[in-house]
Design a protein around this motif. Structure first.
Motif, PDB file in Angstrom:
ATOM      1  N   ARG A 133     -43.007  35.181  -2.852  1.00 13.69           N
ATOM      2  CA  ARG A 133     -42.837  33.735  -2.845  1.00 13.69           C
ATOM      3  C   ARG A 133     -44.140  33.063  -2.433  1.00 13.69           C
ATOM      4  O   ARG A 133     -44.828  33.524  -1.520  1.00 13.69           O
ATOM      5  N   GLY A 134     -44.485  31.990  -3.117  1.00 13.51           N
ATOM      6  CA  GLY A 134     -45.701  31.261  -2.782  1.00 13.51           C
ATOM      7  C   GLY A 134     -45.666  30.751  -1.362  1.00 13.51           C
ATOM      8  O   GLY A 134     -44.671  30.154  -0.934  1.00 13.51           O
TER       9      GLY A 134
ATOM     10  N   ARG B 119     -46.120  46.471  -1.570  1.00  9.33           N
ATOM     11  CA  ARG B 119     -45.279  46.283  -0.381  1.00  9.33           C
ATOM     12  C   ARG B 119     -45.301  44.790  -0.048  1.00  9.33           C
ATOM     13  O   ARG B 119     -45.929  44.361   0.927  1.00  9.33           O
ATOM     14  N   PRO B 120     -44.635  43.979  -0.858  1.00  6.24           N
ATOM     15  CA  PRO B 120     -44.762  42.519  -0.728  1.00  6.24           C
ATOM     16  C   PRO B 120     -44.293  41.966   0.608  1.00  6.24           C
ATOM     17  O   PRO B 120     -44.675  40.850   0.979  1.00  6.24           O
TER      18      PRO B 120
ATOM     19  N   ALA C 101     -57.007  38.214  -7.694  1.00  5.53           N
ATOM     20  CA  ALA C 101     -56.309  37.421  -8.713  1.00  5.53           C
ATOM     21  C   ALA C 101     -54.861  37.161  -8.304  1.00  5.53           C
ATOM     22  O   ALA C 101     -54.334  36.056  -8.522  1.00  5.53           O
ATOM     23  N   ARG C 102     -54.217  38.147  -7.709  1.00  7.89           N
ATOM     24  CA  ARG C 102     -52.843  37.964  -7.243  1.00  7.89           C
ATOM     25  C   ARG C 102     -52.797  36.953  -6.102  1.00  7.89           C
ATOM     26  O   ARG C 102     -51.886  36.120  -6.031  1.00  7.89           O
ATOM     27  N   ASP C 103     -53.780  37.025  -5.219  1.00  5.92           N
ATOM     28  CA  ASP C 103     -53.870  36.022  -4.154  1.00  5.92           C
ATOM     29  C   ASP C 103     -54.053  34.628  -4.751  1.00  5.92           C
ATOM     30  O   ASP C 103     -53.449  33.649  -4.294  1.00  5.92           O
TER      31      ASP C 103
ATOM     32  N   ARG D 291     -52.177  29.140  -6.093  1.00  5.91           N
ATOM     33  CA  ARG D 291     -51.770  28.155  -7.108  1.00  5.91           C
ATOM     34  C   ARG D 291     -50.365  27.645  -6.814  1.00  5.91           C
ATOM     35  O   ARG D 291     -50.095  26.436  -6.860  1.00  5.91           O
ATOM     36  N   GLN D 292     -49.463  28.573  -6.531  1.00  3.24           N
ATOM     37  CA  GLN D 292     -48.094  28.177  -6.207  1.00  3.24           C
ATOM     38  C   GLN D 292     -48.046  27.345  -4.927  1.00  3.24           C
ATOM     39  O   GLN D 292     -47.301  26.363  -4.830  1.00  3.24           O
ATOM     40  N   ALA D 293     -48.862  27.728  -3.956  1.00  4.94           N
ATOM     41  CA  ALA D 293     -48.827  27.067  -2.655  1.00  4.94           C
ATOM     42  C   ALA D 293     -49.260  25.605  -2.746  1.00  4.94           C
ATOM     43  O   ALA D 293     -48.753  24.760  -2.000  1.00  4.94           O
ATOM     44  N   VAL D 294     -50.174  25.275  -3.655  1.00  2.36           N
ATOM     45  CA  VAL D 294     -50.606  23.869  -3.775  1.00  2.36           C
ATOM     46  C   VAL D 294     -49.692  23.080  -4.703  1.00  2.36           C
ATOM     47  O   VAL D 294     -49.880  21.879  -4.903  1.00  2.36           O
ATOM     48  N   GLY D 295     -48.708  23.757  -5.287  1.00  6.41           N
ATOM     49  CA  GLY D 295     -47.711  23.068  -6.099  1.00  6.41           C
ATOM     50  C   GLY D 295     -48.077  22.884  -7.558  1.00  6.41           C
ATOM     51  O   GLY D 295     -47.441  22.099  -8.265  1.00  6.41           O
ATOM     52  N   ASP D 296     -49.096  23.608  -8.058  1.00  2.98           N
ATOM     53  CA  ASP D 296     -49.484  23.493  -9.462  1.00  2.98           C
ATOM     54  C   ASP D 296     -48.688  24.475 -10.314  1.00  2.98           C
ATOM     55  O   ASP D 296     -48.600  25.666  -9.987  1.00  2.98           O
TER      56      ASP D 296
END
Length: 500
Positions: free
Chosen positions: A26-27, A55-56, A184-186, A191-196
């Motif tokens: 989850r972002g 191991r998320p 790239a995964r980070d 990207r998700q965290a800033v809401g884009d």
């Protein structure tokens, strides 16, 4: 790819294709705060991401981020993520240094401009090779750019093995998750965290390799991508068809030699504006200086230091006059002393080790260097030693992505290449663009590394228009740089910052 010292590079990694839907993580939330009294225009934060995406819900890694908020938030397009290359360039400090002046007012109005320190770098849980910065500084102070004599070569290989052992024992877990694929995964979590909903991205040098990796892992999550100073992925990671060390694969020696020839040519054209002309034919003067430095250093400035200094000066043609003056001073003032440059951390320069192919034959590097010197005098030998430290690291990131590299990105992307680029030779631009279904390649006629950044109004306009409206220029377009290398600089000229 800004390599100030010849540090590490080349270790076999395993390819693991992870589709964009595989990011079951989850972002994270970003709680923006202040950056300090001298950085009031910026906001800062840290974000926790999985250290190992297999191991998320396991241990996490801290990622440091900063942003310059859009000046017209009512009409904001989104967040523009910027990577300055390296690999290992710290994005937080770079954005805070340049974002207010380097990008057009239109771009700053419509985007939050965000820089981040990639995992293992700077403020993001750095992968280090020595327990303290002081211990590392002692090692760096003794490190030559490259060896010349047979005795120096033997010592250089032995020292590389010792340095790699320190890296292997000081930060083994951080190095084992240090690959570009994990960066790239980070990036996708940020990207998700800033809401884009989709990514807006601008990458220089190594940042173009990060872009190519992101495009393979998350092809459906891209709104706009600009890549300047392209790093051809198959050369970066290596292949069975090209059995060369990392540095030789990148053709940076050839790029440096081409820039050297251009420097001499432009110097001759410049007359009194180039200090070398007062001493005779610039090529004769510089070649004699370099030959003399092989056996008789000037102070602490020897042949490897001179070649490294020249190579780094070629990153921006605004440095040509100062380079010419320095070389002239070395000829006319043989007792002068030059200040030692600051060098990046050893750990940052080790990043490619966990994902690039190694030769397995460190004892053969002198032969590789000899061959490279034949192809590209001075600079071929310098860059051929770039991967020696990786031969001994013994750590890989099993989640690294190593190809194939053709992607399925539907959106047009913008690709810049500078005609005379020392670090990412222009010849790689079209092959890199061909990896994308709809890449619009733009040639910048000029000199330097990743020069859409502050060197060409034409390129800046294309970049700004594309990022805001998605209207990309025609493939095969051309831009000129704003000035010739030995033109007088405007009084308020700012420095040119570029990545790797």
């Amino acid at each position: 790819m800004r390599h100030r010292k010849t540090l590490a590079i080349a270790v076999t990694a395993l390819a693991l294709v992870v589709p964009d839907s595989a990011s079951a993580v989850r972002g994270p939330q970003i709680n923006w705060g202040t950056c300090g009294p001298d950085l009031q225009a910026f906001q800062c934060a840290t974000v926790e991401v999985p250290t190992d995406y297999d191991r998320p819900h396991g241990p996490t890694t801290t990622i440091a981020v900063t942003r310059l908020p859009a000046s017209d938030p009512a009409h904001k397009v989104g967040t523009l993520f910027v990577n300055f290359g390296g690999p290992g360039a710290a994005g937080v400090a770079s954005i805070q240094q340049v974002a207010q002046t380097a990008y057009s007012p239109e771009l700053r109005a419509r985007f939050d401009i965000l820089g981040f320190d990639p995992r293992g770098v700077g403020l993001s849980d750095p992968a280090t090779c020595y327990p303290t910065a002081a211990e590392e500084a002692v090692v760096l102070a003794k490190l030559k750019e490259f060896p010349v004599t047979a005795q120096q070569e033997r010592s250089y290989i032995a020292d590389a093995a010792k340095m790699a052992a320190h890296c292997r024992t000081t930060s083994p877990e951080r190095f084992k998750h240090f690959s570009t694929a994990n960066v790239a995964r980070d990036l996708d979590l940020l990207r998700q965290a800033v809401g884009d909903r989709k990514l807006n991205y601008l990458g220089y040098s190594y940042g173009t390799y990060l872009a190519a990796t992101y495009a393979k892992l998350f092809p459906n999550k891209i709104r706009a991508m600009v890549m300047d100073g392209t790093l051809l992925p198959e050369r970066y990671v290596g292949s069975k068809s090209e059995d060369l060390p990392f540095g030789a694969r990148l053709r940076q020696g050839e790029g440096g030699y081409d820039s050297y020839q251009q420097f001499l040519l432009e110097c001759q054209k410049a007359g009194d504006a180039c200090a070398l002309n007062a001493l005779g034919d610039p090529k004769v003067v510089v070649e004699k200086l370099l030959e003399g430095l092989k056996t008789k250093p000037i102070g602490t400035f020897d042949y490897p230091a001179a070649v490294g200094y020249m190579f780094n000066s070629f990153y921006s043609s605004t440095s040509y006059p100062a380079l010419a003056q320095t070389l002239a001073d070395l000829v006319t003032q043989p007792k002068m002393r030059l200040a030692k440059e600051d060098y990046p951390s050893i750990g940052n320069a080790m990043q490619p080790c966990v994902e690039t192919q190694k030769t397995g034959r460190p004892q053969d590097y002198p032969s590789y260097a000899d061959a490279a010197d034949q192809r590209a005098p001075h600079f071929g030998r310098y860059r051929a030693w770039l991967g020696i430290h990786c031969e001994f690291l013994g750590l890989t990131d099993t989640d690294a992505f190593r190809g194939p590299w053709r992607n399925n990105v539907e959106q047009p992307v913008l690709v810049f290449g500078t005609r005379h680029d020392p670090a990412t030779p222009y010849s790689t631009t079209r092959p890199f663009a061909n990896l994308w279904p709809d890449a619009r390649m733009v040639t910048i006629e000029g000199w330097g590394h990743a020069t859409s950044f502050g060197a060409s109004v034409c390129a800046d306009r294309m970049l700004t228009k594309y990022l805001i409206t998605l209207a990309a220029p025609a493939d095969g377009s051309t831009c000129q740089q704003d000035r010739k290398p030995f033109d007088s600089l405007p009084t308020a000229a700012t420095g040119h910052l570029s990545g790797s």
